[in-house]
Design a protein around this motif. Structure first.
Motif, PDB file in Angstrom:
ATOM      1  N   ALA A 344       0.832  -1.204   0.000  1.00 44.28           N
ATOM      2  CA  ALA A 344       0.000   0.000   0.000  1.00 44.28           C
ATOM      3  C   ALA A 344       0.866   1.253   0.000  1.00 44.28           C
ATOM      4  N   GLU A 347      -2.034   5.468   3.521  1.00 46.65           N
ATOM      5  CA  GLU A 347      -2.910   4.944   4.563  1.00 46.65           C
ATOM      6  C   GLU A 347      -4.373   5.309   4.335  1.00 46.65           C
ATOM      7  N   THR A 351      -7.626   3.149  -0.343  1.00 42.39           N
ATOM      8  CA  THR A 351      -6.404   2.519  -0.852  1.00 42.39           C
ATOM      9  C   THR A 351      -6.144   1.216  -0.115  1.00 42.39           C
ATOM     10  N   LEU A 352      -6.188   1.268   1.210  1.00 41.21           N
ATOM     11  CA  LEU A 352      -5.805   0.116   2.029  1.00 41.21           C
ATOM     12  C   LEU A 352      -6.683  -1.103   1.785  1.00 41.21           C
ATOM     13  N   TYR A 355      -5.364  -3.816  -0.519  1.00 37.02           N
ATOM     14  CA  TYR A 355      -4.088  -4.475  -0.231  1.00 37.02           C
ATOM     15  C   TYR A 355      -4.268  -5.532   0.844  1.00 37.02           C
ATOM     16  N   ALA A 361      -2.012  -7.352  -3.668  1.00 37.10           N
ATOM     17  CA  ALA A 361      -3.213  -6.533  -3.790  1.00 37.10           C
ATOM     18  C   ALA A 361      -4.136  -7.122  -4.836  1.00 37.10           C
TER      19      ALA A 361
END
Length: 540
Positions: A344, A347, A351-352, A355, A361
């Protein structure tokens, strides 16, 4: 009695060294070699990448996140949960996933039209196999061996040729997926038979699909890409030959070399055109055209005078398409896309969630969109159309005494009409190429619940290119027939006439295939031999 293509493939594979695929460095030439019958081997690093990718997919499923084509449906059905995989994947969940995958495969089998020949099916399988090796699909690793066995044992799915709108060739590649689960028909040892029967005879294990195996096999542009790969060598050959034929036609015309001089083309500045002019000058090394002739025209018709710029347009277009193809062959076009080594970058919650703890991912993706490479293939078809028109115009000029100061229609005292009627076939073919050059990729209709609202018609665009390239081979062959006839007439007037080093070799080789037209004769066979010569001649 002629052997079938399949029999030739089987005979060939008994002696050929395997092509090693690794998902990173595979070329269109590799795909073409496999299509012609070479066997396949897999790089250890690529096999490890597939295994790691599949592990990332399963880890993502255990987090409970919705996974398109695995835990939830596809297309309009993406809002329906079919497999609840949160936690461990027990046998009940695996069975549910297997049932879902089988249903998904069956629901995507809908192609129509002519059945693909063995060469094209092998190209498609090899293309998809190499893209599987990138790790992007997240395919169950056992299927790598299925692909290898199908290619090496020539167990080939029966695949109709039409039905894809080019935003992943799902309804065509559904036929390959169907065969891989032991359903549908294949060809094996020259016979069409049920896939399960052929797998048993060939000793190929049937793998039960689960996870996102169905999407990984069928949701890809591997059909369009495989067909495009087969065109790369032909386009490169046509590019080589069009420069040679143009050079010989210039000699047949007694043309003006001023437009190909280095300082002249440098003034325009386009590198591809500068290279084309250099290539033509090299072909004409030692030619009589470099000797002064005060009767030579100050300027030739544009099909001759503009020749290197028109030739270079095809050179540049087909190379650009080949470069794009090489990128796509060694990268994924999958949805979802697995990236096994990703970490990633920030944070942010959105986005996270893509992953996986420990690495890797899974992305909802549009990587199946072929626009970045397809438009270059359509551009290549347009370049073919321009060059076909120029070739036809040169051929017509060679028939005209006003330009050549030779006999009308390049006839002799023993002919009545010579090439008088033979301007029509190349004109007809050039007109077909012009129609084929109209873009196919811009027309689309929203489908799948109004979700899939853009498309590229990639298979249609590549099919048009394939037909246009073959037509152009005929046209170049016809121009070559006229050019060599003009050379023969000039040699009768001046037996010591010097041709260029490469054009002389071309002339000598071609005259072994198609003889001088001294008296009228049917020319269809000559045209066919000239077409084959264009595609096969290898300058020394």
């Amino acid at each position: 009695m002629k052997k079938t293509l399949l029999a030739l493939l089987i005979a060939h594979t008994a002696h050929a060294a395997p092509v090693t695929l690794d998902g990173e460095h595979t070329t269109a030439a590799d795909i073409a070699a496999i299509a012609r019958g070479e066997t396949v081997a897999i790089a250890d690093s690529a096999q490890a990448r597939v295994e790691k990718s599949f592990a990332v997919l399963l880890a993502a499923a255990k987090t409970g996140q919705p996974i398109y084509g695995f835990t939830v449906g596809v297309g309009w059905n993406k809002d329906r949960t079919f497999v609840n995989a949160q936690g461990e994947l027990d046998q009940a969940l695996i069975k549910a996933s297997q049932d879902f995958n089988r249903g998904l495969i069956r629901a995507h089998v809908g192609a129509v039209g002519d059945i693909l020949p063995a060469e094209k099916v092998r190209a498609v399988l090899a293309t998809r196999l190499n893209m599987v090796l990138t790790g992007s699909p997240g395919l169950q690793p056992a299927y790598v061996q299925t692909y290898v066995d199908m290619l090496n044992k020539n167990v080939l799915p029966v695949v109709p040729s039409k039905g894809s709108i080019g935003q992943a060739d799902i309804t065509i590649l559904g036929h390959t997926a169907l065969a891989m689960i032991g359903e549908g028909d294949v060809t094996y040892q020259g016979k069409r038979m049920p896939a399960r029967e052929a797998f048993q005879q060939a000793g190929i294990k049937t793998v039960e699909p689960y996870g996102k195996d169905a999407l990984a096999i069928l949701s890809t542009n591997a059909y369009s890409l495989g067909l495009a790969a087969l065109q790369s060598e032909k386009l490169a050959q046509l590019d080589r030959m069009q420069h040679l034929v143009y050079a010989l036609s210039l000699e047949g015309l007694n043309g003006n070399v001023s437009p190909i001089l280095a300082d002249n083309v440098a003034a325009k500045g386009f590198p591809a055109g500068i290279q084309s002019a250099k290539t033509v000058r090299e072909h004409l090394a030692g030619s009589y055209l470099w000797q002064r002739d005060d009767n030579r025209a100050v300027q030739d018709p544009l099909s001759f005078r503009d020749g290197v710029w028109i030739l270079s347009a095809l050179s540049e277009a087909r190379q650009r398409a080949a470069d794009k193809l090489a990128i796509q062959l060694n990268h994924g076009d999958d949805n979802p896309t697995v990236v096994a080594d990703a970490r990633a970058p920030d944070e942010q919650p959105e986005t996270l969630r893509r992953y996986i703890a420990g690495g890797g991912a899974l992305f909802s993706s549009a990587n199946f969109d072929p626009t970045p490479w397809l438009l270059d293939y359509e551009s290549t078809t347009v370049a073919l159309a321009h060059n076909a028109n120029a070739s036809v115009q040169r051929l017509i000029k060679l028939n005209d005494p006003a330009f050549t100061h030779l006999s009308r229609f390049l006839g002799t005292e023993n002919s009545y009409h010579a090439f008088g009627a033979m301007e029509k076939p190349p004109v007809a073919l050039a007109r077909e190429i012009q129609l084929l050059a109209n873009p196919a990729s811009v027309a689309s209709v929203a489908v799948a619940g109004n979700i899939e609202d853009v498309a590229t018609n990639a298979p249609l665009a590549i099919s048009r290119l394939e037909t246009a390239a073959d037509d152009y081979a005929y046209i170049l062959g016809m121009e070559l027939i006229h050019a060599t006839q003009a050379i023969d007439l000039r040699l009768k007037e001046n037996p010591g006439l010097a041709l260029g080093k490469d054009t002389r070799a071309l002339y000598d080789a071609f005259r072994k295939q198609v003889t001088f037209l001294d008296a009228d004769r049917p020319l269809s066979d000559d045209f066919a031999r000239a077409h084959d010569f264009i595609l096969e001649y290898q300058p020394k």
